[in-house]
Design a protein around this motif. Structure first.
Motif, PDB file in Angstrom:
ATOM      1  N   PRO A 186       0.797  -1.234   0.000  1.00 45.24           N
ATOM      2  CA  PRO A 186       0.000   0.000   0.000  1.00 45.24           C
ATOM      3  C   PRO A 186       0.826   1.279   0.000  1.00 45.24           C
ATOM      4  O   PRO A 186       0.330   2.340  -0.399  1.00 45.24           O
ATOM      5  N   ASP A 187       2.075   1.215   0.422  1.00 44.40           N
ATOM      6  CA  ASP A 187       2.915   2.409   0.472  1.00 44.40           C
ATOM      7  C   ASP A 187       3.768   2.599  -0.784  1.00 44.40           C
ATOM      8  O   ASP A 187       4.505   3.587  -0.878  1.00 44.40           O
ATOM      9  N   ALA A 188       3.665   1.680  -1.707  1.00 45.26           N
ATOM     10  CA  ALA A 188       4.451   1.811  -2.941  1.00 45.26           C
ATOM     11  C   ALA A 188       3.926   3.003  -3.742  1.00 45.26           C
ATOM     12  O   ALA A 188       2.725   3.085  -4.029  1.00 45.26           O
ATOM     13  N   PRO A 189       4.790   3.943  -4.123  1.00 41.45           N
ATOM     14  CA  PRO A 189       4.351   5.157  -4.827  1.00 41.45           C
ATOM     15  C   PRO A 189       4.133   4.913  -6.319  1.00 41.45           C
ATOM     16  O   PRO A 189       4.861   5.411  -7.181  1.00 41.45           O
ATOM     17  N   ILE A 190       3.099   4.135  -6.616  1.00 34.49           N
ATOM     18  CA  ILE A 190       2.844   3.795  -8.013  1.00 34.49           C
ATOM     19  C   ILE A 190       1.432   4.178  -8.409  1.00 34.49           C
ATOM     20  O   ILE A 190       0.542   4.349  -7.570  1.00 34.49           O
ATOM     21  N   GLU A 191       1.247   4.325  -9.696  1.00 38.35           N
ATOM     22  CA  GLU A 191      -0.054   4.616 -10.276  1.00 38.35           C
ATOM     23  C   GLU A 191      -0.326   3.634 -11.397  1.00 38.35           C
ATOM     24  O   GLU A 191       0.602   3.165 -12.070  1.00 38.35           O
ATOM     25  N   VAL A 192      -1.602   3.318 -11.603  1.00 35.03           N
ATOM     26  CA  VAL A 192      -2.006   2.432 -12.691  1.00 35.03           C
ATOM     27  C   VAL A 192      -2.663   3.271 -13.776  1.00 35.03           C
ATOM     28  O   VAL A 192      -3.583   4.037 -13.508  1.00 35.03           O
ATOM     29  N   LEU A 193      -2.155   3.133 -15.002  1.00 33.85           N
ATOM     30  CA  LEU A 193      -2.697   3.877 -16.137  1.00 33.85           C
ATOM     31  C   LEU A 193      -3.422   2.918 -17.068  1.00 33.85           C
ATOM     32  O   LEU A 193      -2.783   2.137 -17.780  1.00 33.85           O
ATOM     33  N   PRO A 194      -4.743   2.929 -17.085  1.00 37.33           N
ATOM     34  CA  PRO A 194      -5.460   2.112 -18.064  1.00 37.33           C
ATOM     35  C   PRO A 194      -5.389   2.761 -19.430  1.00 37.33           C
ATOM     36  O   PRO A 194      -5.546   3.978 -19.568  1.00 37.33           O
TER      37      PRO A 194
END
Length: 278
Positions: free
Chosen positions: A178-186
């Motif tokens: 949960p703390d990983a600074p990532i984003e998901v781009l569909p």
């Protein structure tokens, strides 16, 4: 191309299946009264180039590189490719031609097409996180893995049935970290995971602070969800956005297909030549 820009209505968001939607929106020549005062910002896949079965199979249609080169000259260097691809990947696609670029969804920027990268450089994805995300490609034959360094993309154009499974697997990894600074781009038959903190919009904002882009009125053409961040900032830059294949919210118009975009760009040069003729 006689309609005045100020009178041109903004398009509303719609479903691609909307049979009542009009055909390609005509783009008025008033948009680019002088290329010397304009910044031309262009997405690549799905905007300039037609999609292919895999990312490596895209090709540059005859005449496009010449058109881009002439626009680069007419704008005194204020033309840039704005892509989710890395700058190096863009160079390979358009070789031997090179162009200013914002690459990796804003992770990279190159102002001088013959120089090194400038501006923001995002960190690479954590190796262990990348390993876990890459393992998702094993869910089904046809899922293609693309490691961009700053992000990792899972293409499922050859395995459309795997879409739900891919996003569920990504969600599980995010829940575990949960703390990983990532984003998901569909995207269009792709799920891309990148580090948070940069977007195509942040890249364009930075680009527009530097000559020869600084002080110009930009227009941006894009087709995908990831381009919507740039659509949103065009008003603050006194620019305009156009979408491809769909009428995205807040854009000034749309093109039906990349071939229409290529034709429009060629016409920009023709229109300016006519204006300059005695």
């Amino acid at each position: 191309m006689t309609e005045e820009l100020a009178d041109m209505p903004l398009d509303e968001e719609f479903s691609p299946e909307d049979e009542a939607s009009p055909e390609t929106v005509p783009v008025p020549s008033a948009l680019v009264g002088h290329l010397s005062e304009t910044a031309v910002l262009l997405d690549v896949d799905g905007t300039l180039l037609d999609f292919a079965p895999t990312p490596r199979e895209v090709w540059v249609p005859p005449g496009l590189a010449k058109t881009l080169g002439r626009l680069l000259e007419r704008t005194n260097g204020a033309l840039a490719l704005v892509s989710g691809r890395s700058v190096n990947d863009l160079d390979l696609i358009f070789a031997p031609d090179v162009f200013p670029a914002v690459g990796g969804h804003g992770a990279e920027m190159r102002l001088d097409p013959h120089g090194d990268g400038d501006g923001a450089h995002a960190l690479q994805l954590d190796k262990e996180l990348k390993r876990r995300l890459a393992a998702i490609a094993r869910l089904s034959p046809g899922i293609l893995l693309e490691d961009k360094g700053y992000s990792l993309a899972l293409h499922y154009r050859l395995a459309p049935h795997a879409e739900r499974a891919i996003y569920e697997a990504v969600s599980l990894i995010r829940a575990d970290l949960p703390d990983a600074p990532i984003e998901v781009l569909p995207g269009k038959q792709v799920c891309e995971i990148k580090l948070a903190g940069f977007t195509k919009a942040t890249g364009v904002r930075e680009l527009m602070k530097h000559p020869p882009f600084k002080g110009r009125k930009p227009f941006f053409i894009g087709d995908d969800v990831t381009d919507e961040t740039v659509f949103a900032i065009m008003p603050e830059l006194e620019g305009l956005a156009f979408s491809v294949g769909r009428r995205a919210k807040g854009v000034a118009g749309h093109f039906d297909a990349p071939s229409d975009v290529r034709e429009f760009l060629a016409h920009l040069l023709d229109d300016e030549r006519e204006i300059a003729a005695p």
